[in-house]
Design an enzyme around this catalytic site. Structure first.
Site, PDB file in Angstrom:
ATOM      1  N   TYR A 142       0.932  -1.170  -0.183  1.00 20.40           N
ATOM      2  CA  TYR A 142       0.109   0.000  -0.034  1.00 20.40           C
ATOM      3  C   TYR A 142       1.007   1.217   0.132  1.00 20.40           C
ATOM      4  CZ  TYR A 142      -4.168   2.812   1.592  1.00 20.40           C
ATOM      5  OH  TYR A 142      -4.989   3.872   1.749  1.00 20.40           O
ATOM      6  N   LYS A 170      -1.559  -1.560  -3.985  1.00 25.41           N
ATOM      7  CA  LYS A 170      -2.574  -0.598  -3.961  1.00 25.41           C
ATOM      8  C   LYS A 170      -2.009   0.972  -4.036  1.00 25.41           C
ATOM      9  CE  LYS A 170      -6.491   1.945  -1.339  1.00 25.41           C
ATOM     10  NZ  LYS A 170      -7.073   1.811  -0.074  1.00 25.41           N
TER      11      LYS A 170
END
Length: 310
Positions: A142, A170
């Site tokens: 992330y 992400k």
């Protein structure tokens, strides 16, 4: 169905960064989480990302995180992937959360860059590798430097891609060139983490999106990807533009997406509950603006009802 990326996405394409429902007293709303998860999957979400930014991970306990995974897993069965946010600023704590997520039934873990201490790139790399070595689950990194203070540099991402369990990212880096460089050189499945980038990133080979807006408009978020997959790029662009006012209202209102998503979900009669301090609820004017943007989206040539568009 063909995907924009070179291989089938590891967690599906249309993922929702699901809010964590609370009761009015502020406790974890397990029944509400089951109901919301079931609703989101029925409306087209192929995966649910729990205990991320939108899921208020900084203010939920380790026990609540595990209970949430178990409840959502029970609710959706194998109809959708369940990715659990386990990232913290402490490598040991992150490993412990990853192992608990595995026991609770998660399909993968989301690892945010360690925050506050702002480790250099070699330390970030070592942190991710240590966690990936400790769990049997596939890992989604992330990258959100606006919140963590440190990004995952493309050169670091290239090395991390060599680990067999680091399979996805992400992407909230707002570095479109850097993202394309990694996409061109690795098999990492990139997911747009900012709703305004869903179509743009998908068009250059991303796997899909992890969407906050999908909490309220899951069918519309997925419809963009579906249109692109059928080859109708003009329709995909129109659908993305239709979503833009709601994206703007939810993500550019000087409020966290958690706050706006919960306000809108509550107005729609879906499980949400309050946010936990230090976050504060959206005021009535903001909530009214969110509902207006949502109502305009639904009223503007709404998607077919009764049967899903995919």
């Amino acid at each position: 169905m063909t995907y924009a990326s070179s291989s089938a996405p590891p967690f599906g394409r249309a993922l929702c960064a699901m809010i964590t429902p609370f009761t009015e007293e502020g406790a974890l709303d397990v029944a509400g989480a089951r109901r919301l998860a079931t609703h989101l999957v029925a409306e087209g979400c192929e995966g649910l990302v729990l205990s991320g930014t939108t899921g208020e991970s900084p203010t939920t306990s380790d026990a609540e995180k595990a209970e949430l995974i178990s409840a959502v897993r029970e609710a959706v069965g194998e109809r959708a992937s369940v990715v659990a946010g386990v990232g913290t600023a402490d490598t040991r704590h992150t490993i412990a959360l990853a192992l608990e997520a595995e026991k609770a039934g998660a399909d993968g873990v989301l690892l945010v860059t360690p925050y506050y201490s702002r480790p250099p790139q070699d330390a970030i790399e070592a942190h991710f590798l240590e966690v990936a070595d400790a769990t049997a689950l596939p890992v989604m990194l992330y990258d959100i430097p606006a919140r963590t203070g440190t990004r995952i540099a493309p050169r670091t991402m290239l090395r991390l891609a060599e680990h067999p369990r680091i399979v996805a990212v992400k992407d909230c880096s707002y570095d479109f060139l850097g993202t394309q460089q990694v996409l061109a050189a690795t098999d990492l499945a990139y997911y747009a983490g900012c709703d305004e980038h869903n179509l743009a990133l998908y068009a250059v080979g991303a796997a899909g999106c992890v969407s906050t807006v999908a909490n309220a408009a899951p069918r519309h978020v997925r419809a963009v990807l579906d249109a692109f997959d059928t080859g109708d790029t003009a329709l995909a662009a129109r659908l993305q533009r239709r979503l833009t006012p709601l994206i703007d209202a939810m993500m550019a209102a000087d409020l966290p997406g958690t706050v706006t998503a919960k306000a809108l979900l509550a107005s729609l009669g879906l499980p949400a509950g309050p946010v936990r301090p230090p976050l504060r609820a959206a005021d009535p004017e903001t909530t009214a603006g969110l509902r207006t943007a949502y109502d305009h989206l639904i009223a503007d040539r709404p998607l077919p009802q009764g049967s899903p568009p995919w």
